[in-house]
Design a protein around this motif. Sequence first.
Motif, short mmCIF file in Angstrom:
data_model
loop_
_atom_site.label_atom_id
_atom_site.label_comp_id
_atom_site.label_asym_id
_atom_site.label_seq_id
_atom_site.Cartn_x
_atom_site.Cartn_y
_atom_site.Cartn_z
N GLU A 1 0.56 -5.12 2.67
CA GLU A 1 2.01 -5.15 2.47
C GLU A 1 2.71 -4.85 3.79
N ILE A 2 3.84 -5.52 4.00
CA ILE A 2 4.62 -5.28 5.22
C ILE A 2 6.05 -4.98 4.80
N LEU A 3 6.64 -3.99 5.43
CA LEU A 3 8.01 -3.57 5.07
C LEU A 3 8.98 -3.96 6.17
N ARG A 4 10.09 -4.57 5.80
CA ARG A 4 11.09 -4.96 6.79
C ARG A 4 12.50 -4.71 6.27
N HIS A 5 13.44 -4.74 7.20
CA HIS A 5 14.87 -4.72 6.85
C HIS A 5 15.53 -5.89 7.55
N VAL B 1 9.70 -5.68 0.90
CA VAL B 1 8.25 -5.58 1.05
C VAL B 1 7.63 -6.96 0.82
N THR C 1 3.65 -3.13 12.37
CA THR C 1 4.57 -4.28 12.37
C THR C 1 5.69 -4.07 11.36
N SER C 2 5.45 -3.22 10.36
CA SER C 2 6.50 -2.89 9.39
C SER C 2 7.59 -2.05 10.04
N ASP C 3 8.77 -2.09 9.44
CA ASP C 3 9.89 -1.25 9.90
C ASP C 3 9.64 0.18 9.43
N GLU C 4 8.68 0.86 9.98
CA GLU C 4 8.35 2.19 9.47
C GLU C 4 8.66 3.28 10.50
N VAL D 1 -6.24 -1.33 5.30
CA VAL D 1 -5.07 -2.14 5.64
C VAL D 1 -4.28 -2.50 4.37
N GLY D 2 -5.00 -2.67 3.26
CA GLY D 2 -4.35 -3.03 2.01
C GLY D 2 -3.54 -1.89 1.40
N ARG E 1 0.77 0.39 4.89
CA ARG E 1 1.58 -0.65 5.54
C ARG E 1 1.45 -0.53 7.04
N ARG E 2 0.89 -1.58 7.68
CA ARG E 2 0.66 -1.50 9.11
C ARG E 2 1.98 -1.57 9.86
#
Lengths: 641, 462
Positions: A54-58, A84, B248-251, B457-458, B461-462
Amino acid sequence: MYEFEFKPFEEMTPEDYATVGFMSGLEVHQQLLTKSKLFCRCPAGRYSHEYHAEILRHMRPTLSELGEYDGTALMEFKTKKNIVYRVNKETVCTYEMDDTPPFMMDDEALDTALEISMLAGLTLVDEVHIARKQYLDGSIPTGFQRTAICGIHGSVPYGDRKISMIQLGIEEDSCREISDVGHLRIYNTDRLGMPLIELVTGPDMRTPKEVAEVAQILRKMMRTTGRVRRGIGATRADTNVSVTGGTRIEIKGVPKIGMMPLLTYNEAQRQWNLLRLREELKRRGITEETFSSSSVDITRILKRSRFTPIADAMKQGHVAAAVKLSGWAELLRWQTQDNTVFSREISDRVRVIACLSVLPNIIHSDSMSETLSGAEWKETKVALGCTPDDTIVIVWGAAGDVDTAVKEIVIRAKEATVGIPSETRQALRDGTTGFERILPGPQRMYPDTDLPPIRVVPERLARLRERMPVQYWDRMRRYHEWKVPEDAIEGLALSPLSTLFDEAVTEMGFGVTDAAVILWRYPRRLHRDGIRTEVLPVDGLRSILNAVREGKMTKDGVFSAMRRALKHGFDVEALPPRLERKDLASFIEKAKQQVRYAKLHDEKNIPNLTLDRVMDEVRGRIPGADVAAEVAAHFAKEVLK
Amino acid sequence: MSDKETYKGYKGAALAAMKKFGIRVWSDAVLTTEEDSFEGIVLPRSETADGDHIVIKMATGYNVGLRCDRILDAKEIGYKEAHYKIPEKAFPYDPKKERVVLFGTGGTIASRLDYRTGAVIPAFTPGELYGSVPELADICNLETEKLFGVFSENMGPEQYIILAERIGEEIRKGVRGIVVGHGTDTMHHTAAALSYMVQDSPVPIVMVGSQRSSDRPSSDAALNLIHSVKTAADCDIAEVMVCMFGPTSDEYGLLHRGTRVRKMHSSYRSTFRTIGDIPLAMVNREGYTYLRDDYKKRRNDREVKVSAVFDDRIGILYYYPNMKADMMDMMIDNGYKGIIIAGTGLGHVNKPLYPALQRAKDAGVAVYMTVQTLWGYVQMYVYETGREMMDLGVIPLENMLPEAAYIKLGWALGQTDDLEKLREIMLTPINGETTPREPYNGYLIFQGGIPEVDEFVGTIRR
C-alpha cells in the motif's frame, strides 16, 4: 415558463422533452486491446483485487499553464483526504506509482485511437501533444491523467440526422475506488494506466432514448476495429445533460447503456425542478442578493440527545451546529428527482466536501421523520432566532469537518437562488444521480513536460486507412441486400472478420450462406466450446478459405481446421492430399475392423458407425456426400455377397 | 516586442507561415486547413521541436500541433498572453516565531514549466514557493534569498563557496536555522561540501529538494519543504543534513548526515539513503524520531567555522576491468592534483594501471582509494594487489563515499599542496565522512521477491 411538471419516466413524450429543452451529449470511454499499458510496459487488462503493498499520498492543487487555479482542484484540497493505493506487483510498476517518468506512448494504442478517429470522421491532428489533466480526487497517483487529442470535428450518421463528434482523445485509465469513508479513500490500481479513448459527441441528443441509441452506435462502431476491449467496465460513458436555462451537467461513468435513459431523465428532471425551486424562492423574495442565513454551535443543546447518530457523535466528543435558512420553510422537501428531494443536494455536498460520510449526515426541520425531541428543536430555534418561515439544517461530526459542512450548506442553499451549480454527478443504481465534484474547467489542463509531441506521419495514416473497417451500418445494409441470414447480419457486420467475409463473397467465390457459416457460426461454436476466439487469426482463416477455394480441402473440413488452427496455427503445406472415391476402400476396411470390436445394440448400426469412423479420418479431403455414397455402396456389395 | 518573443521557439516553415498570416505566439487564432478549421491560442514552441508545426491550445484546454503546410489561412481574433504565476502572499510575521532563512539555488523544488523547451526550469522565487505552501507560516518566520538559478548538475565550487559564506553570515546574525533548496541530482555533493566548509554550526543546515516537480499535484515538494523548514526551526541536530522522503508514501522525511547520504534512484521519491550507517532522525509535521544520539546538538551561540576554499583540479576515476593506464595518464598530463579512485571490491585496480600510479606518485598527484560498492571499507592490506598499490602511494579512505571523497579532496587541496598535510586532512573525519565502525543495520538492502521481505513490504507502507 417553468409551468411544465415532469411526468413519470414512461409517460414522457419527445414533445415533453422538447418543452424542457432537453439536450444531451456523450463522452464514450473505450479501453483498447493492447498488450501493454499506455505509458509503461506493464501488461494490460489484468484485473485482481489481490494486492501486495500500500502507498499513501495526498494531492495538492497546482497552477495550470495559463496561470489559474481550477475550481475542482480547490474543492478537492479542502477535503484533505488520505489516499491509499493498493499495489499488485504483477500489474503495477513504479510508473503508475509516480516514481518513474513515463515511457513513450504505446504505438499499438495510438494506432487504434487514430483508426477510430477516422471512423468517427474526425479531422486528425498532425502532432499529438500529451497533456496533463488534473484529478485531485486521487484516482491517478500523479494527480493528473496523461491525455492527448487525436482528432476533432467529425460526425456519425443517426437515422436521417448526423450526430456531431467534438473530439477523440487517447488517455490512461484511472484507479478503481474501493472505499471512501471520512478522510480515507482507498483505490485499487490494477486498471490504472490502461489505454483508453474518449470519444466526445456534441449535445445533439433530444430524448433519453436517443442518448442510449447513439451510445450503442458508437460502441459498435469502435468494436468493428477488433482492437477494443470488451466486457464489464471496458466501455463506460459520461453523459452530459442540460435543459433550457440549466447547466451542462456531467453524469460520470455510466457502466451500462441501458441505464442511460432513466439517468438522463432524472437529471433533466432535477435541473428542471431546481429551476422551479429558484422561481419559488424568487416568489418568496429570496434572491442571491437577499439570501440570508446564520449558524450557531448547538453542541450544548444536543449533549443528551437520544437521536442515535447525534448521541454517537457526542460520545466521541464531536460537535453539532445548526444553520438557519431564512424564508426556506418546507423547501428542503422540494422534489428534485424520482424519490429524491432538495435536502439530498445538501447532504451530498456535506458528505463529499466535509468528509462526513456516515449517513444521515444532516437533519432538517422540514423533515417528517423522528429525529430530535421537541424540546431540542425548540431550543435550537431559539438559539437561531427562527420564525416559522425558516428552515433549520443540523450537522454533526469532528469540529473541523463541521466548520466546513456549515459553510458548504450555506453555499449549496445560496446556489439554489442562482440556478444549477456546475458539477459532475455519479450514476446511482436507482437511476438517480448524486453529487460527485465541482465541474472542472479547461484550467486543469497543462502540457506534459515528460514527453515530447508525437508526429502523425502520412505513411502511418495510409497504413491505418488500409486496415480500417467499412462502417458497420453500411455493411449491414449490404448484407441485407446480399440476403445474409437475418440472425447473422449484425454480428457479422460488427465482427473483425467482416472484411474477410466480404472478400470471401466478392473475390473468392464463396456463397453468402457458406461464408456466413464459416465466419459467423463457426467462430461462435468455437467460442461456446470454450475456445478463445477474441483474437481470431484473420490470415490463418484466409488461408483456410483459400485452401477450400483451391480444392485442397472441402467445406466440411473447415470447422476442424479452424479448431486446429486456433491451437497450432494453420499450415496449407501440411494438409494431407485430396482423396478420390477409389481411395476410400482402405479407410473403410480399417473402420470396419474398429467397429467389429465395438459392443453394438443393433447390427444395423454398423454402416453408420463405419461412416463416422471414416469421416473422422478423411474429413476435409473429400466431400462427405462422396464418402457416404462409397460406404453405402460398400455395404450394399457386402449384402449381395 | 522582439521577433524572438513574438514567435517564441518557432523556426523554419512554421515561422514563415506565422509571419505570412500575421499570427503570433499568444494569438487567439483560427487556422484553416483544406478540410477543417482549428481555433485556439498559439502557444510558444519548444526550441528542440521541429519547424514544421504550429501548436495551439484549444478551448477544451488540449494542445494540438498542425503541420504548417496544411494551413491555408490563419486569422488572429484575439490575444491572450499567459502569466504562469503562483499568487505571491506576503509571509505573515509572528514575533513569537523563530527566523529561518531559505536559500534558493534552483532545481526541481523551485521550478516551473518552460514552453520553449517543454521542460521544467528553475524559476519560482522562494517567495512564490511559500505562496503555494501556506503551512510554512505556522512553523517560523521565513526569509528567502535566491542565490542562483541553476540546475543541480551545474552546481560547482563557485556556488559551494558563495553558499557557505552566506550561511556563515546568517549564522553570525543569529538565524535559528538554514534551509537550502537544491536540485536533487547533486544534492549530496553540495551537502558534503557544506559539511566541510561550514563546521561546528550552532544551528541546523538543511538541504531539501523534490523528486516530483512542484507543478504537479502529487509533488513531494510541499511536504519536503514543510519537513525541512520545521527541522531548521526546531530540530535539535546542528549539522548539515539532507531532508527528503523516507518512504515513497507521504509519511515522513528522513534527516541524513550530509557526508553519508547519496541519491540512489533516478526517479523515486525516497531516493536519498544514508550509506553504511543509519539516518539521524525521522521527521513529520508533528515532530522528530531521533534514531541516534551522537549528533551535534543545537547551541545558542553564533560561533561557526567557515572555510570556503576549493581546488577543482581533481577527479574521480571509476575503475572497470581492463581499464588502460592512459585513463589515468590523461589526468596526470592535464595537471590534475588529486584523483579519487572508485575501486572494485575492497579497493582494487588491475596491474596495468601500476605504471600510471607510479607516474602519479612521481608527479606529486594525490591518489586516494574508495569503493564502488559504496557500502563497506577500503581494506587494501587484505590482498597483495592492495598492498602493492599502497606501496605506489595510493591512500585508502576507509568507508568514505566516492562523492564525499571527491569534494573533500577539492576542499583539502584548497588549503594545502603539502601531500602529508593533505593526508592528515583527508583521514581526519569532519562529520562522519569516515566512521570507525559500521553498524549491522547500516547495510540493509531488502531483496524483493523473498517471501519475508514481501510480507514486510505488504504490511508497512514504504
